[in-house]
Design a protein around this motif. Structure first.
Motif, mmCIF file in Angstrom:
data_model
loop_
_atom_site.group_PDB
_atom_site.id
_atom_site.type_symbol
_atom_site.label_atom_id
_atom_site.label_comp_id
_atom_site.label_asym_id
_atom_site.label_seq_id
_atom_site.Cartn_x
_atom_site.Cartn_y
_atom_site.Cartn_z
ATOM 1 N N TYR A 12 0.950 -1.082 0.127
ATOM 2 C CA TYR A 12 0.092 0.155 -0.278
ATOM 3 C C TYR A 12 1.111 1.671 -0.069
ATOM 4 N N SER A 13 1.545 1.171 0.669
ATOM 5 C CA SER A 13 2.763 2.003 1.060
ATOM 6 C C SER A 13 3.299 2.632 -0.760
ATOM 7 N N CYS A 14 3.624 1.747 -1.407
ATOM 8 C CA CYS A 14 4.501 2.094 -2.260
ATOM 9 C C CYS A 14 3.554 2.553 -3.841
ATOM 10 N N VAL A 15 1.863 1.784 -3.944
ATOM 11 C CA VAL A 15 1.025 2.485 -4.135
ATOM 12 C C VAL A 15 0.493 4.588 -4.110
ATOM 13 N N TYR A 16 0.622 4.076 -3.357
ATOM 14 C CA TYR A 16 0.528 5.793 -2.227
ATOM 15 C C TYR A 16 1.751 6.005 -3.147
ATOM 16 N N LYS A 17 3.104 6.067 -2.654
ATOM 17 C CA LYS A 17 4.108 6.973 -3.034
ATOM 18 C C LYS A 17 4.122 7.118 -4.176
ATOM 19 N N CYS A 18 3.733 6.175 -5.005
ATOM 20 C CA CYS A 18 4.188 5.824 -6.471
ATOM 21 C C CYS A 18 2.309 7.001 -7.650
ATOM 22 N N VAL A 19 1.427 6.906 -6.514
ATOM 23 C CA VAL A 19 0.048 7.763 -6.999
ATOM 24 C C VAL A 19 0.830 9.732 -7.019
ATOM 25 N N CYS A 20 1.724 9.490 -5.464
ATOM 26 C CA CYS A 20 1.727 11.138 -5.080
ATOM 27 C C CYS A 20 3.135 11.519 -5.886
ATOM 28 N N GLN A 21 3.885 10.487 -6.715
ATOM 29 C CA GLN A 21 4.873 11.954 -7.657
ATOM 30 C C GLN A 21 4.527 10.594 -9.077
ATOM 31 N N GLN A 22 3.219 11.277 -9.279
ATOM 32 C CA GLN A 22 2.711 11.191 -10.713
ATOM 33 C C GLN A 22 3.227 9.996 -11.434
ATOM 34 N N HIS A 23 2.820 8.593 -10.435
ATOM 35 C CA HIS A 23 3.109 7.672 -11.834
ATOM 36 C C HIS A 23 1.558 7.312 -11.753
ATOM 37 N N SER A 24 1.081 7.115 -11.192
ATOM 38 C CA SER A 24 -0.709 6.350 -11.422
ATOM 39 C C SER A 24 -0.627 5.573 -13.296
ATOM 40 N N GLU A 25 -0.636 7.023 -13.765
ATOM 41 C CA GLU A 25 -1.271 6.106 -15.319
ATOM 42 C C GLU A 25 0.168 5.597 -15.417
ATOM 43 N N GLN A 26 1.094 5.335 -15.033
ATOM 44 C CA GLN A 26 1.946 4.336 -15.619
ATOM 45 C C GLN A 26 1.782 3.128 -14.803
ATOM 46 N N MET A 27 1.505 3.118 -13.331
ATOM 47 C CA MET A 27 0.614 2.396 -12.797
ATOM 48 C C MET A 27 -0.702 1.214 -13.344
ATOM 49 N N PRO B 212 -8.095 -3.121 -3.169
ATOM 50 C CA PRO B 212 -7.956 -2.907 -1.777
ATOM 51 C C PRO B 212 -6.408 -2.017 -1.130
ATOM 52 N N LEU B 213 -5.454 -2.053 -2.327
ATOM 53 C CA LEU B 213 -3.944 -1.911 -2.114
ATOM 54 C C LEU B 213 -3.815 -1.319 -3.293
ATOM 55 N N PHE B 214 -4.560 -0.462 -4.187
ATOM 56 C CA PHE B 214 -4.626 0.004 -5.223
ATOM 57 C C PHE B 214 -5.754 0.786 -5.228
ATOM 58 N N ILE B 215 -6.346 1.154 -3.523
ATOM 59 C CA ILE B 215 -7.124 2.184 -3.662
ATOM 60 C C ILE B 215 -6.539 3.615 -3.666
ATOM 61 N N TYR B 216 -5.391 3.470 -3.155
ATOM 62 C CA TYR B 216 -5.409 4.953 -3.095
ATOM 63 C C TYR B 216 -5.213 5.863 -5.556
ATOM 64 N N MET B 217 -5.089 4.426 -6.313
ATOM 65 C CA MET B 217 -4.894 4.984 -7.148
ATOM 66 C C MET B 217 -6.364 4.858 -7.928
ATOM 67 N N ASN B 218 -6.810 4.106 -6.972
ATOM 68 C CA ASN B 218 -8.487 4.555 -8.022
ATOM 69 C C ASN B 218 -9.355 5.519 -7.519
ATOM 70 N N LYS B 219 -8.972 6.125 -6.142
ATOM 71 C CA LYS B 219 -9.727 7.161 -5.736
ATOM 72 C C LYS B 219 -9.311 8.024 -6.671
ATOM 73 N N LEU C 265 -12.063 0.505 -10.960
ATOM 74 C CA LEU C 265 -11.087 -0.443 -10.758
ATOM 75 C C LEU C 265 -11.771 -1.451 -10.329
ATOM 76 N N ARG C 266 -12.874 -2.073 -9.321
ATOM 77 C CA ARG C 266 -12.598 -3.483 -9.366
ATOM 78 C C ARG C 266 -14.103 -3.869 -10.070
ATOM 79 N N GLU C 267 -15.151 -2.582 -11.378
ATOM 80 C CA GLU C 267 -15.274 -3.068 -12.292
ATOM 81 C C GLU C 267 -14.617 -3.498 -13.085
ATOM 82 N N ASP C 268 -13.434 -2.442 -13.889
ATOM 83 C CA ASP C 268 -12.358 -2.952 -14.858
ATOM 84 C C ASP C 268 -11.744 -4.452 -14.540
ATOM 85 N N LEU C 269 -11.242 -4.597 -13.698
ATOM 86 C CA LEU C 269 -10.858 -6.365 -13.715
ATOM 87 C C LEU C 269 -11.483 -6.766 -13.737
#
Length: 224
Positions: A41-56, A103-110, A121-125
């Motif tokens: 979750y921390s990895c996801v959070y950091k990546c979202v904050c650093q503008q890597h959401s689209e790539q992730m 849930p692990l990618f909830i920050y990216m989802n939001k 995200l869940r609907e996409d998956l």
């Protein structure tokens, strides 16, 4: 927070996420290996904050798509006598994995998927499973389910109920052909009646009726 470069994301952060996703997609309860959800979750959070959401998001979809393509190929090679069980295992394992992955990618989802893509995200998956697996196999699966109905105890009622519940969850409005009313057995009618509201069905009334017929038959059990 330290800046995460694109190269660092690709070499350090995404490999950690990919490994966790692979484990969640493929592990069974008997070989369960604990995952550090806090670390992921921390990895996801950091990546979202650093503008890597689209790539992730692109990497996540690509990873799961490749996994499902492999699942689909394995199903194609399954003999008819094991096909229903294999499909049920693939479906239940995938849906179980989503309970952890989403849930692990909830920050990216939001902060990316919901706000920029206007999706969930869940609907996409879930749609990925529909596109990569269900649509490719439903024409093989449905005749086998009907055949199993005429062979008592070929597969268990719980397996049949699990598949029907899964098909409802996938909302296969165009996937399921009409099914004969001979499958209607009152003992199992309750299975179909409750699933639509429980799983947020949005399929067509015709398909909903068909699946209710199949679930009402329990699908194979000639019980009184």
């Amino acid at each position: 927070m330290n800046v995460i470069s694109r190269e660092e994301y690709q070499s350090t952060y995404w490999p950690k996420l990919e490994s966790a996703i692979e484990q969640l997609l493929t592990q069974s309860p008997k070989d369960y290996i604990p995952i550090s959800y806090e670390q992921i979750y921390s990895c996801v959070y950091k990546c979202v904050c650093q503008q890597h959401s689209e790539q992730m998001y692109t990497d996540l979809i690509g990873k799961i798509t490749r996994h499902l393509q492999h699942v689909s190929e394995e199903l194609k090679s399954s003999p008819p006598e094991h096909y229903i069980e294999k499909f049920n295992t693939a479906l239940t394992q995938y849906m179980g994995a989503l309970q952890s992955i989403v849930p692990l990618f909830i920050y990216m989802n939001k902060f990316y998927i919901e706000t920029k893509l206007n999706r969930d995200l869940r609907e996409d998956l879930v749609k990925l499973f529909t596109d990569c697996v269900a649509e490719k196999h439903v024409c093989t699966l449905m005749p086998l389910l009907l055949q199993a109905h005429s062979t008592p105890f070929q597969i268990t009622p719980s397996t049949m109920a699990s598949i029907i519940k899964g098909l409802y969850a996938l909302r296969p409005g165009e996937l399921c052909p009409p099914l004969p009313s001979v499958l209607l057995l009152s003992r199992w009618k309750r299975v179909g009646e409750g699933l639509a509201s429980d799983l947020g069905w949005r399929g067509t009334p015709k398909t909903l009726g068909s699946l209710r017929q199949l679930s009402a038959g329990a699908l194979l059990c000639p019980c009184p």
